[in-house]
Design a protein around this motif. Structure first.
Motif, PDB file in Angstrom:
ATOM      1  N   GLN A 176       0.847  -1.182   0.000  1.00 39.57           N
ATOM      2  CA  GLN A 176       0.000   0.000   0.000  1.00 39.57           C
ATOM      3  C   GLN A 176       0.887   1.239   0.000  1.00 39.57           C
ATOM      4  O   GLN A 176       1.859   1.304   0.747  1.00 39.57           O
ATOM      5  N   ALA A 177       0.558   2.203  -0.851  1.00 41.19           N
ATOM      6  CA  ALA A 177       1.338   3.439  -0.929  1.00 41.19           C
ATOM      7  C   ALA A 177       0.365   4.616  -0.980  1.00 41.19           C
ATOM      8  O   ALA A 177       0.140   5.210  -2.035  1.00 41.19           O
ATOM      9  N   PRO A 178      -0.219   4.980   0.167  1.00 39.73           N
ATOM     10  CA  PRO A 178      -1.201   6.071   0.187  1.00 39.73           C
ATOM     11  C   PRO A 178      -0.580   7.393  -0.269  1.00 39.73           C
ATOM     12  O   PRO A 178       0.615   7.633  -0.090  1.00 39.73           O
ATOM     13  N   ALA A 179      -1.416   8.250  -0.832  1.00 45.88           N
ATOM     14  CA  ALA A 179      -0.941   9.529  -1.354  1.00 45.88           C
ATOM     15  C   ALA A 179      -0.254  10.348  -0.279  1.00 45.88           C
ATOM     16  O   ALA A 179       0.790  10.975  -0.528  1.00 45.88           O
ATOM     17  N   GLU A 180      -0.834  10.346   0.926  1.00 43.65           N
ATOM     18  CA  GLU A 180      -0.242  11.159   1.987  1.00 43.65           C
ATOM     19  C   GLU A 180       1.136  10.651   2.397  1.00 43.65           C
ATOM     20  O   GLU A 180       1.987  11.418   2.854  1.00 43.65           O
TER      21      GLU A 180
END
Length: 308
Positions: free
Chosen positions: A47-51
């Motif tokens: 997972q690589a969230p934008a934040e």
């Protein structure tokens, strides 16, 4: 050079040990002990969230820790940063093992014998030769091609369908939307190994099932959203689909009240068909990092326009 591993925690130690032994010059960090995020140049993540991406101003490459990349929000990753999917022997071998097991279980009526044992019934079934069954694989990339090559050893008739033309020795190949129905019409067992894209979401639906021979079986090892659940239940209840083996569902985990759990012609596993193996994945990823450092092209970079 700083690398951050932000993925499967139980396997983090194996990754760290490999890089410590073989790439001591690389600063390998494991989340959450990431230190100063502004120093990170390579990210290994599921997972690589934008934040989170926004906190990595020096990021040069995002490595997916799995073969799929549908979990990555492309809009969160600046366009100049390559996104690399994981293609490594451990993932391929695991998928080949699982699909072989599933195909053979269907071919040799394993689930009928499980039911017969529960009923204490001794009733031998006809044993058809592998050459009498046609196995179809949707998705002829690295995983699909490896599966087809292994199934060939058993003597099955094989066919494959892909978005664009692909050739695998001994496999009758079909490509593009216009050839999907002719492909389906000959498949006794259908295996979905497609990448999940807007074009493939919901592709396993009523229309597709109706194009298969009556009594065909389904194996889905792609992604849960490939499947329209209600359409599969309808096809199972009508007999159009004889059995289904699903390693992926939507959502995951599957809710306890979902009708798949209780259906007698459905077999479920919890997304375990194939997993990244550190001992085989770490060397490949490290070599990709070295290639980037040398200014050479990276391998297995995804095409954002295609979604895989």
């Amino acid at each position: 050079m700083s690398i951050l591993y932000r993925s499967d925690a139980p396997r983090a130690a194996a990754w760290a040990d490999y890089f410590a032994e073989h790439a001591a010059d690389l600063d390998f960090r494991v989340w959450p002990d990431a230190g100063d995020l502004s120093e990170i140049e390579y990210l290994i993540a599921w997972q690589a969230p934008a934040e989170f991406i926004a906190k990595l101003p020096k990021l040069k490459v995002l490595f997916s820790s799995g073969a799929g990349i549908d979990h990555v929000d492309f809009s969160a990753v600046p366009a100049h940063i390559p996104i690399v999917r994981m293609v490594e022997p451990g993932i391929i071998n695991g998928m080949v093992e699982y699909v072989s097991l599933a195909v053979l279980a269907l071919h040799r009526d394993f689930f009928d014998y499980v039911a017969a044992k529960a009923a204490r019934t001794w009733e031998p079934l006809e044993v058809p030769p592998a050459s009498s069954r046609t196995i179809g694989v949707m998705g002829m990339g690295s995983l699909g091609s490896a599966v087809l090559q292994r199934l060939a050893a058993y003597g099955f008739r094989l066919r494959g369908w892909n978005r664009s033309p692909r050739h695998v020795d001994g496999v009758e190949s079909f490509a593009g939307p216009d050839q999907l129905q002719p492909f389906l019409e000959g498949c006794d067992i259908l295996i979905c190994l497609l990448p999940l894209t807007p074009a493939t979401k919901g592709i396993l639906n009523r229309e597709l099932f109706s194009a298969l021979p009556a009594g065909a079986a389904l194996i889905n090892v792609g992604r849960g959203p490939h499947l329209v659940d209600a359409d599969l239940l309808e096809a199972l209840d009508s007999g159009q689909i004889s059995r289904a083996i699903l390693d992926v569902t939507e959502p995951e985990p599957l809710p306890a009240d979902h009708p798949f759990w209780a259906h007698p012609r459905m077999f479920l596993t919890p997304h375990v068909a194939s997993m990244t193996q550190p001992e085989t994945a770490a060397p490949i990823l490290m070599e990709n990092v070295r290639r980037h450092q040398r200014g050479e092209p990276l391998t297995d970079v995804i095409d954002r326009s295609r979604g895989y």
